[in-house]
Each structure stands twice: as structure tokens, then as C-alpha cells.
Design an enzyme around this catalytic site. Sequence first.
Site, mmCIF file in Angstrom:
data_model
loop_
_atom_site.group_PDB
_atom_site.id
_atom_site.type_symbol
_atom_site.label_atom_id
_atom_site.label_comp_id
_atom_site.label_asym_id
_atom_site.label_seq_id
_atom_site.Cartn_x
_atom_site.Cartn_y
_atom_site.Cartn_z
ATOM 1 N N ASP A 150 0.862 -1.188 0.000
ATOM 2 C CA ASP A 150 0.000 0.000 0.000
ATOM 3 C C ASP A 150 0.900 1.241 0.000
ATOM 4 O O ASP A 150 2.109 1.167 0.165
ATOM 5 C CB ASP A 150 -0.952 -0.022 1.210
ATOM 6 C CG ASP A 150 -2.135 0.924 1.024
ATOM 7 O OD1 ASP A 150 -2.159 1.692 0.032
ATOM 8 O OD2 ASP A 150 -3.045 0.916 1.882
ATOM 9 N N GLU A 204 -9.893 7.446 5.181
ATOM 10 C CA GLU A 204 -8.793 6.835 5.941
ATOM 11 C C GLU A 204 -8.666 7.445 7.347
ATOM 12 O O GLU A 204 -9.665 7.767 7.979
ATOM 13 C CB GLU A 204 -7.507 6.920 5.123
ATOM 14 C CG GLU A 204 -7.685 6.233 3.753
ATOM 15 C CD GLU A 204 -6.404 6.057 2.969
ATOM 16 O OE1 GLU A 204 -5.331 5.922 3.567
ATOM 17 O OE2 GLU A 204 -6.495 6.039 1.728
HETATM 18 C C1 BGC Z 1 -5.072 3.339 0.632
HETATM 19 C C2 BGC Z 1 -5.433 2.274 -0.374
HETATM 20 C C3 BGC Z 1 -5.469 2.863 -1.765
HETATM 21 C C4 BGC Z 1 -4.138 3.500 -2.072
HETATM 22 C C5 BGC Z 1 -4.036 4.073 -3.470
HETATM 23 C C6 BGC Z 1 -3.868 4.139 0.205
HETATM 24 O O1 BGC Z 1 -3.742 5.258 0.999
HETATM 25 O O2 BGC Z 1 -4.838 2.755 1.888
HETATM 26 O O3 BGC Z 1 -6.668 1.715 -0.031
HETATM 27 O O4 BGC Z 1 -5.783 1.870 -2.691
HETATM 28 O O5 BGC Z 1 -3.909 4.532 -1.129
HETATM 29 O O6 BGC Z 1 -4.749 5.233 -3.640
#
Ligand code: BGC
Length: 600
Positions: A267, A464
Site C-alpha cells: 500500500d 482513511e
Molecule cells: C489506501 C489504499 C489505496 C491506495 C491508493 C492508500 O492510501 O490505503 O486503499 O488503494 O492509497 O490510492
Amino acid sequence: MSPAGAVEERVQALLARMSLDQKIGQMTQPERLHVTPAEVKAYHIGSVLSGGGSCPADNRPSDWVAMNDAYWAASMEEDAGHLAIPILYGVDAVHGNANVRGATVFPHNIGLGAAGDPELLERAGRVTAREVLAAGVDWTFAPTLAVARDPRWGRTYESYSEDPGVVAGYAARIVRGLQGEGILACAKHWVGDGGTEAGVDQGDTVVDEEELRRVHMAPYSAAVEAGVPTVMASLSSWRGEKCHAHSYLIRDLLKGEMGFTGFVLSDWNGVDPLAAAYGEAAAMAVNAGIDMLMVPETWREVIAELKQQVKRGVVPIARIDDAVARILRVKFACGLFERPRPAARPASNGIGFGSREHRAVARDAVRKSLVLLKNEDGRLPLDKGARILVAGSAAHDRGRQCGGFTIEWQGVSGNAAIEGGTSMWEGIRAVAPQAVLWEGEGEISDARDFDVGVVIVGEQPYAEGLGDIRHPSPVRPGAHVSVAPGTLQPYGDTLEFAARHPEALRTIRELAARGIPVVTVLISGRPLVVNEELAASSAFVAAWLPGSEGAGVADVLFGHHPFNGRLPMSWPSEMPGVNGRVGTGGNGVLFPRGYGLRPD
Ligand code: BGC
């Protein structure tokens, strides 16, 4: 020869021709703002992503096609120093291809969980996939298979349910829906992201292995069986050990025991916190079984460092070969090598994008997702001939309905950025043209003018860790933003809606005090403590984050479609203390999971 055998032969033949630089490039995924097509070729890059809100030009599907076409063309130039291997472009199409202007935006997963309709998931997946393909893109970082156990988690809305059985039941359907139209799915985040202590994003999941397997791993078995070809590692830890460096979780359980043959992606900057030295951190991730590294900005460093680690023997070349073989296997198996350039693909066009047909599926999802929590004196359904006052700061706000991961990483407020679709007010007005919108300022006209008030209130968009509910310690940036540590704050420190949004309760009480019975519609990414709002309302609807099709709410409020949704998570009656739990197994449950009224 079996198709799998044919793929394997092509994988091995190509791998045998690749240099170490070409292999490491294949394992590297920069973000579009930080890499040019020329660099994609020069560094043999295997994949590029768009972080939330990172959009080309005017953010139309045609702009995306042009961008991907340029990356693809660079990746496919074959000469003495470069092999033609098509780039894989990834986006967060987590509720429709919602980064793109004019997309059909579906309810976030929590609403789909309330709908309880696996077949709907497949249809939603198909529409999403068609709108991803329209942008010339091949890969979405979805579905999120988190089993959210605590509504304080800022990503609760990305989870279908606190019940692993529901998430597992959906997993295969959404994977089939997405992949049936020809894009690749990515199950995330492996594993235990929804189980962290106190719902802290990127926190620590302190459960024993039995619970980890039963609750958090279960949905992945279903997804792997349905053929999900990619899995993203979780930024969280299991019992203090980062999932990104967890060989037992990735190599032994996912790839070994569960037989996952695709590739594992890290990630956003997930490598960084593993060790102080970047090279060491990258080696830890790769040795633990990560095959592709999401390194938005620091991709040049990771390439150089990883090469050193291989030369020093810290990362065995056999591990690199396995990682690259997994990536190539996915690219061959999905037919990526046979696809024409994005600009020449029949599916790359704006024709169906945001179409009526697509929006009809999303509207159906909205209708099915609404959960009725209170309905005193049979207040609902509404009579379209009644004199209706619509109020509340979220009544006419398509951005707020959509929540995070829409146009911007953190989502947007207001109507301007969400093209197409309807706000809830627009939906109500279409059914009951004489309804009045009161935007909250000034005096309400005479209460005797109205039979009922519909108050639409809710949380502001978030994504998030910025959506976490906790004490206001700084949130580790983690994603998409380069800010000084300490400048990001969580959404709030309590689940009590009235503490964070007192204006909502004021509006409800103001109407109620004038003798107008109130139907409250709550837009939220999670269950909230709403005891006072419930008490002051005659009827109360949990609408989650319904997306662009607000008219689906009106369809149900007026009884054109029945209330159908059931709570995908238990609904709290109080904010727990510092070490307390909410949700499953916690105290203070006002409505249990599965609750939802059905008026006649
Ligand atoms: C998130 C992921 C996401 C990725 C790409 C990260 O901050 O945890 O879920 O797919 O960013 O945007």
C-alpha cells in the site's frame, strides 16, 4: 496445452529474457504525478497508479484514455534495451470510478452491506468496471474486504459489514462483477485492517490467530476462489508486527495455505515504516512476499536500493523471479498483451460513462441500502401531496452524499464537482414539486404551512485516518499527502453526532418545537450515537453514503419502493471509554446488527 500451461510458458520465456533492472522495474509502481511515459520506458516500470484525486487534464474519460495511451505506448516500445510489456494502470474505483468527473457513484460498501443483496454487488461491479474501462484503465484497488469491528475507524464505510459471513458472501460476487467486464480486481487490505484496537487506522489488530482466520481472513478465501488476481497488503499490524513485513501472513497463509497465485501489492508508502534504512525496508517487504511496490514518489530510490539488496544477496534472485513471474502471469492471463492501445480499445469511450442505464443500477442500490430505525405513528411513507419542508445542511449536497474517494481523496462538499446524479432534495422535489427547501438561515415560514419536515444531515466527507474518531493525536499522513507530521487531525473525538454537528439537532428541534413532525435522514460513513436526534424525530433513516443518486432516497421515502436495508453493524448507544469497545462484543448497543423496520 491448458490455457494455464500456455500462460506459464509465456511467463517463463519472457522472464528468461529480462535483466535485473527490467525485473525490478516491473515490480515498481509510481504515482502518475511523479513519473512520465519516458521514465516508464527508461526504468522498465510495470505499473502506474492514480492516488485519490490525482486526475489528468480536465478529468474527463477522454483525458484518462489519452494519459494511459501515452504510458502504454512507452511500455510497449521494443528495442535493444527495452522489452515490450504492457503497463498495468491502477485506480481506486471503490464505489464506481468515482475519481472521474461525471461518473456513476455507488453507495459506499457499508450501504451495500445494508442492502443484503449479493446479486446487486455483481451488477454494481459490472457498471464500475465498464466506467473504469471507459477511462482506458485495467485495474481497480477494490474490493475492500475489511471486516470493520469498530465504527471509530475512519474506513468503516469501506467495509460491507462487521460480520465476516456477509463480507465473504459478497467477495466472490463483486470480484466476478468487476472481472466479468474485463478489469482486474484487488482484494485489500491483507489482513485485519478492520480489527485494529479502538478502530485506529493503520493501527494494531490484537487478536489471536483463530480470530484472525475466522473474522478477517475468511472473505479472502472466497475472493481467491473467485479468481482475484491481486491483493494489497494492509498498513496495519498484527500483534505489533507490520503486515507489510509479515512473511507468515503473506507467504505462508495467503500464497501457501490459500494457494493465491497472483501478486501482492504494497500500500501507499507501506514500505517506509518497516526500517530506518530504505533499502532494508524494501528488502523486508519483498522477502515477506510483496511482489509489487506502491512507491508513489520514491520509486527511483526503491529501484536503486532493491538492486543493491539483490546484489548483496539480502533478497534472493529467486524471490525476485517469483515476484516478476506473478506479475507477468496476471498480465498474460487477463489478456493484457493482446489488448490494443487504450485509445484503440472499443470499451475506451465516454458513451456509457455516467449513463442513465448505469445510474439506474446505482439508484437501485441506494433504495435497497436505506435502513429505517424509527417510524412513529407510521410517519413514513410520505404522501407526495403533503406540504413538505426539506431542511438540513446535507439536503442539497451531492458531494456529501458521496463521501470520501470521490473526485478527491477526501471527497468534496457541494454540488459543483459531482456532475450528473441528484441530491436528495432534487429527488424529493421531483416527486413532490410543491416541497420547499429551507437552507437553514433565517426564520422558517409559518409552521402551519407544513405537514412534515424532512431533515437531511450528516458527516462531512473524509477518508482513511482523517475519518478516525479518537483523541486528537496527530494522524500519520500515510497517504496521498506530504504534510509535516502533526498537522493532520482525526475527524473528532466522539461518536456522538450532536457533539460534532450540533446544527443538525438544532434544526430537528426547531421544526419539532413548531409542531412539525420530523423525518430525519442521516448521511454517515458509520453508525453514530444519535440518541437525541432519534428522540426528537418522528422517523429516522440511516442512508449511509449513498453516492450520486440521491433520488433513490426519495423513491423509498414516498413508498414507491419498500424499506429493505438492515444494519450491517450494530448501532451504539454511547461512546465507549478510552479502552472500551463498540460494535461487536461491545457494550451499549442501541440496535443490533440486522435491525431495520419494515412499514406496511
Ligand atoms: C489506501 C489504499 C489505496 C491506495 C491508493 C492508500 O492510501 O490505503 O486503499 O488503494 O492509497 O490510492
